[in-house]
Scaffold this active site. Structure first.
Site, PDB file in Angstrom:
ATOM      1  N   SER A 187      21.701  15.894  35.376  1.00 13.11           N
ATOM      2  CA  SER A 187      21.153  14.944  36.347  1.00 13.11           C
ATOM      3  C   SER A 187      22.296  14.317  37.124  1.00 13.11           C
ATOM      4  CB  SER A 187      20.351  13.852  35.623  1.00 13.11           C
ATOM      5  OG  SER A 187      20.072  12.773  36.477  1.00 13.11           O
TER       6      SER A 187
ATOM      7  N   ARG B 130      -8.892  47.059  64.558  1.00  9.34           N
ATOM      8  CA  ARG B 130      -7.552  46.496  64.401  1.00  9.34           C
ATOM      9  C   ARG B 130      -7.686  44.989  64.198  1.00  9.34           C
ATOM     10  NH1 ARG B 130      -3.063  48.896  66.280  1.00  9.34           N
ATOM     11  NH2 ARG B 130      -4.270  50.704  65.698  1.00  9.34           N
TER      12      ARG B 130
END
Length: 372
Positions: free
Chosen positions: A268, A307
């Protein structure tokens, strides 16, 4: 088309991501074009001279990713400027993009990238399975308090817990391999009927599949997006399976429980006493991205007429990001499990009795299950 460099490198293993980059994608489009020239020649649809001219144009072509990206805007996909550039270079254009439409090149390229990325994911998953099997066998008889609904329940074995992790990885990995192996070639022409290469179209298609090592059916899947959805959903399930493990490791690593600890925990910036299960946390973070990406792929099944209008275009980055996030989650869980410390004394202190029921036998059954 761009993907996340930080996200790929922070995972610790970029092998899968390397197959999903913009350059890998564009290279696969060129691979399609070259194989198509070969397939058209092999089936007698074009002359050897036309095929040779195509190969010469493709093999000598170099491109700039940014330039192709910019040129793609006009036609809404990168295959169009690539094919145009190849035709400009070729002394005989009849062997370039023969009978193909841009979707043929894009879909096939994405299938190639996806299959290669899955191969790398599967390689790491195999190592994860080995680590989990070793944990399950080692701790077959190790008592630990079971927990349900956030509360202590009855004792079980840590071996059974890790065998459950193993089973989830094994089954999801098998499904991912299966869907990747089924990825097909796409070659059907402008409206999916191979009219431009009639009467040789189906023969060219099947030879192209053979050359690229892709499945040859379905024959036309321009608007049937299930192959990509299948592999994407399978990848998301893999991510979920390793996220389950990560979540358990995070919980077991909590200060108040402290029954496991990563071999190389994270620190940390402000609290030096902390030993965070950083790899498991990162795995969780990567895996959390996959359900949303999978949902986007499901939405692409609405592919209209011959498409897709936007639905097809949404797939290119979504599938690559989903596979990359899954690969990163798998890489991070491998790091978390490799050297994972199991604090059996702490586990034992919380167990009121050592009657594990059938936990050891169930562990054996899981581990000896069908691995095919």
């Amino acid at each position: 088309m761009s993907r996340s460099l930080y996200s790929d490198h922070a995972s610790g293993d970029t092998a899968a991501a390397g197959h999903l980059s913009d350059r890998a994608f564009l290279d696969a489009v060129l691979e399609f074009e070259r194989a198509l020239a070969d397939a058209a020649e092999d089936t007698g649809h074009i002359s050897p001279a036309a095929a040779a001219a195509a190969r010469e144009a493709i093999d000598g072509y170099t491109y700039d990713v940014a330039d192709i990206a910019a040129a793609s805007a006009a036609g809404a996909n990168p295959a169009i400027p690539l094919a145009a550039a190849l035709k400009q270079r070729a002394t005989d254009t009849s062997g370039i993009h023969t009978g193909a439409t841009s979707q043929d090149a894009i879909d096939t390229a994405l299938a190639l990238c996806a299959r290669r990325a899955v191969g790398e994911i599967d390689r790491v998953l195999s190592e994860v399975e080995k680590l989990l099997e070793q944990l399950a066998r080692t701790h077959r008889d190790t008592p630990v308090m079971g927990r349900t609904l956030g509360q202590q329940a009855l004792p079980t074995s840590f071996g059974l817990i890790t065998a459950g992790w193993f089973e989830g990885v094994r089954s999801s990995a098998a499904r991912l391999r299966e869907t990747a192996a089924a990825l097909p070639v796409q070659y059907a022409g402008a409206t999916g009927n191979l009219v431009a290469t009639h009467p040789d179209g189906i023969a060219v298609h099947d030879r192209l599949a053979q050359l690229l090592g892709l499945a040859d059916r379905p024959l036309v899947w321009h608007t049937n997006r299930q192959p990509f959805v299948d592999v994407g959903l399978a990848a998301a399930v893999v991510a979920g399976a390793v996220r389950k493990i990560a979540g358990d490791i995070i919980a077991y690593s909590a200060t108040e429980i402290a029954e496991v600890a990563e071999g190389s925990p994270g620190g940390s910036s402000s609290m030096p006493h902390k030993a965070n299960p950083a790899a498991a946390v990162a795995c969780d973070g990567y895996a959390r991205r996959t359900p949303g990406l999978a949902a986007t792929l499901l939405d692409t099944l609405d592919c209209r007429w011959q498409r897709g209008t936007g639905s097809w275009h949404a797939e290119w980055q979504t599938l690559r990001d989903l596979l990359a996030a899954t690969a990163s989650a798998v890489s991070r869980i491998h790091t978390s499990l490799d050297g994972l410390q199991i604090r059996t004394d702490t586990m034992g202190e919380r167990v009121a009795h050592d009657n594990l029921g059938h936990a050891p036998e169930i562990t054996d059954i899981i581990l000896e299950g069908d691995r095919s």
